[in-house]
Enzyme design. Structure first.
Site, short mmCIF file in Angstrom:
data_model
loop_
_atom_site.label_atom_id
_atom_site.label_comp_id
_atom_site.label_asym_id
_atom_site.label_seq_id
_atom_site.Cartn_x
_atom_site.Cartn_y
_atom_site.Cartn_z
N GLU A 175 0.81 -1.24 0.00
CA GLU A 175 0.00 0.00 0.00
C GLU A 175 0.84 1.28 0.00
O GLU A 175 0.63 2.17 0.83
CB GLU A 175 -0.97 -0.01 1.19
CG GLU A 175 -1.87 -1.25 1.17
CD GLU A 175 -2.80 -1.36 2.39
OE1 GLU A 175 -2.77 -0.47 3.25
OE2 GLU A 175 -3.54 -2.35 2.46
N GLU A 280 -6.04 -10.87 -1.40
CA GLU A 280 -6.91 -10.67 -0.23
C GLU A 280 -8.37 -10.65 -0.66
O GLU A 280 -9.12 -9.72 -0.37
CB GLU A 280 -6.54 -9.36 0.48
CG GLU A 280 -5.07 -9.26 0.84
CD GLU A 280 -4.70 -8.02 1.65
OE1 GLU A 280 -5.59 -7.33 2.17
OE2 GLU A 280 -3.49 -7.76 1.76
O1 G3I Z 1 -4.91 -8.15 18.95
C1 G3I Z 1 -5.80 -7.15 19.45
C2 G3I Z 1 -6.53 -7.67 20.66
O2 G3I Z 1 -5.61 -7.91 21.69
C3 G3I Z 1 -7.57 -6.63 21.07
O3 G3I Z 1 -8.34 -7.14 22.12
C4 G3I Z 1 -8.49 -6.30 19.90
C5 G3I Z 1 -9.49 -5.20 20.25
O4 G3I Z 1 -9.84 -4.44 19.13
O5 G3I Z 1 -7.71 -5.83 18.84
C6 G3I Z 1 -6.79 -6.81 18.37
O6 G3I Z 1 -6.08 -6.27 17.30
C7 G3I Z 1 -6.78 -6.16 16.08
C8 G3I Z 1 -6.02 -6.96 15.03
O7 G3I Z 1 -6.61 -6.79 13.76
C9 G3I Z 1 -5.98 -8.46 15.35
O8 G3I Z 1 -7.28 -8.98 15.37
C10 G3I Z 1 -6.82 -4.70 15.67
O9 G3I Z 1 -7.65 -4.00 16.57
C11 G3I Z 1 -7.38 -4.58 14.27
O10 G3I Z 1 -7.27 -3.23 13.85
C12 G3I Z 1 -6.59 -5.45 13.32
O11 G3I Z 1 -7.20 -5.35 12.05
C13 G3I Z 1 -6.45 -5.90 10.97
C14 G3I Z 1 -6.17 -4.81 9.96
O12 G3I Z 1 -5.51 -5.37 8.83
C15 G3I Z 1 -5.28 -3.71 10.52
O13 G3I Z 1 -5.23 -2.65 9.62
C16 G3I Z 1 -7.31 -6.98 10.34
O14 G3I Z 1 -7.45 -8.08 11.24
C17 G3I Z 1 -6.64 -7.47 9.05
O15 G3I Z 1 -7.55 -8.29 8.35
C18 G3I Z 1 -6.34 -6.28 8.16
O16 G3I Z 1 -5.68 -6.76 7.02
C19 G3I Z 1 -5.37 -5.79 6.01
C20 G3I Z 1 -4.11 -6.27 5.30
O17 G3I Z 1 -3.10 -6.51 6.24
C21 G3I Z 1 -3.67 -5.27 4.23
N1 G3I Z 1 -4.75 -5.00 3.32
C22 G3I Z 1 -6.02 -4.58 3.93
C23 G3I Z 1 -6.46 -5.63 4.94
C24 G3I Z 1 -7.82 -5.29 5.49
O18 G3I Z 1 -7.78 -4.10 6.21
#
Ligand code: G3I
Length: 369
Positions: A175, A280
């Site tokens: 990105e 993805e």
């Molecule tokens: O691990 C913490 C946990 O301890 C906490 O309790 C919880 C509460 O919100 O958050 C958890 O972390 C989350 C993490 O995913 C793991 O589940 C974050 O809040 C959350 O923001 C994070 O989101 C990820 C996101 O990337 C971050 O930008 C998504 O799972 C993941 O699917 C997403 O993946 C991205 C790719 O890497 C790049 N392309 C876009 C794609 C979708 O956004």
């Protein structure tokens, strides 16, 4: 006469009011009917004719949650049954593998790589350089350009070397572009645009056999962002930078991008002799929050959409794999991120195959058998 006139006025007024009420009610209710708000949930019972990996000539991957892989048997079994490529949805990102400076944490990412090895799956590494999910020590880092470069190089080379020979393909840079040029992210600000070129060179030094990809979203429709990205990548290729492919994230919806736009974008990639992955894939069916239930109509349209986009992907000899971003609707990032209910994946929240899963198999078989 006076009385008669006022009666007529009062009838007209009442008539106007009820007309207005009708129009207002219709303008609220009709769109709800059109968009299926009152439709009943679709109850299906799908027995898949084969598995995704058996139907396909290219690896079919899934982005996994390491905790579910460890703890949820149903989740684990489905992953093993259908997929021959794994991506860590989160646990290879910087904040997870290098949470403190030069302190690397491998438990979770190693688990995924070992799991893949034990089940004859390849691993796609995601991702070495991104502006999100960075630990606070990186976000607050103070240093010269050279020190920022050293820090980035150390991260890339430590991670890529740790998995040398075990990771087939890496998202090296994720990105990095916007419609009109480079994304002004933390790497651009501290190192300048050359961070992209350097990242690929460093990753290649660490694992010369891994295939290195540039990965981005909203590039499938082939508009300004795609053009900006592909022109920059072409320049890097002309300089001999080791970029082997493009990752199209494909977080798409039931209606966008148009299939004709997807096809013409992929034709451009074919003309460059560049590999590409659908890295993805998910298909959001409730972008405008118009539905509360997964209805037969949504299911039919999701089937058709999975069929038409996958069919477009399969036309190219340069396609090296398709990965869905999550296993089931219960695992998708979309509902939490967009604050809406949605059903973007091929398995439902109970880990049952949706009709779209059979459509996905059909299109793979039609192209590859
Ligand atoms: O691990 C913490 C946990 O301890 C906490 O309790 C919880 C509460 O919100 O958050 C958890 O972390 C989350 C993490 O995913 C793991 O589940 C974050 O809040 C959350 O923001 C994070 O989101 C990820 C996101 O990337 C971050 O930008 C998504 O799972 C993941 O699917 C997403 O993946 C991205 C790719 O890497 C790049 N392309 C876009 C794609 C979708 O956004």
């Amino acid at each position: 006469m006076k009385i008669k006139f006022s009666k007529v006025r009062s009838i007209k007024k009442k008539y106007r009011i009820s007309c207005c009420t009708l129009i207002i009610a219709a303008s609220i209710i009709l769109p709800l009917i059109v968009f299926g708000y009152f439709e009943t949930p679709y109850s299906y019972d799908v027995e898949l004719s084969t598995t995704f990996k058996e139907a396909s000539a290219v690896p079919i991957g899934v982005a996994v949650n390491v905790n579910k892989l460890r703890e949820n048997e149903q989740y684990r079994d489905l992953v093993i049954e259908h997929f021959d490529s794994l991506t860590a949805e989160n646990h290879m990102k910087w904040m997870y593998v290098e949470p403190s400076e030069n302190q690397f944490y491998w438990n979770d990412s190693d688990y995924i790589v070992e799991f893949a090895g034990n089940h004859s799956m390849i691993v796609h590494g995601h991702c070495l350089v991104w502006h999100q999910q960075l630990p606070s020590w990186v976000e607050n880092y103070e240093g010269t350009t050279e020190e920022w470069e050293l820090m980035l190089k150390n991260h890339i080379q430590t991670v890529a070397s740790h998995y040398k020979g075990q990771i087939a393909t890496w998202d090296v840079v994720n990105e990095a572009f916007e419609n009109d040029g480079y994304r002004k992210n933390i790497w651009y600000e501290h190192i300048g645009p050359d961070y992209i070129k350097k990242a690929f060179i460093w990753a290649h030094e660490a694992d010369p056999d891994a295939k290195l990809y540039y990965n981005d979203f909203s590039i499938l429709k082939g508009d300004a962002k795609f053009t900006t990205m592909i022109e920059a990548i072409k320049e890097l290729l002309d300089e001999g930078v080791p970029i082997h492919g493009i990752g199209f994230q494909a977080h798409i919806t039931d209606t966008s991008p148009l299939i004709s736009n997807i096809e013409s974008t992929l034709n451009i990639i074919d003309d460059l002799n560049l590999s590409y992955r659908v890295s993805e894939l998910d298909i959001s069916m409730n972008q405008f929050k118009t539905h509360r239930e997964y209805t037969k109509r949504i299911s039919d349209s999701q089937c058709e959409r999975y069929y038409e986009v996958t069919n477009a992907f399969c036309q190219s000899p340069y396609l090296t794999g398709v990965t869905t971003w999550g296993l089931s609707d219960a695992d998708s990032w979309i509902p939490a991120f967009n604050d809406r209910i949605d059903w973007p994946l091929l398995f439902d929240s109970n880990y049952q195959p949706k009709p779209a899963a059979q459509c996905f198999i059909n299109v793979l078989e039609n192209n590859y058998s």
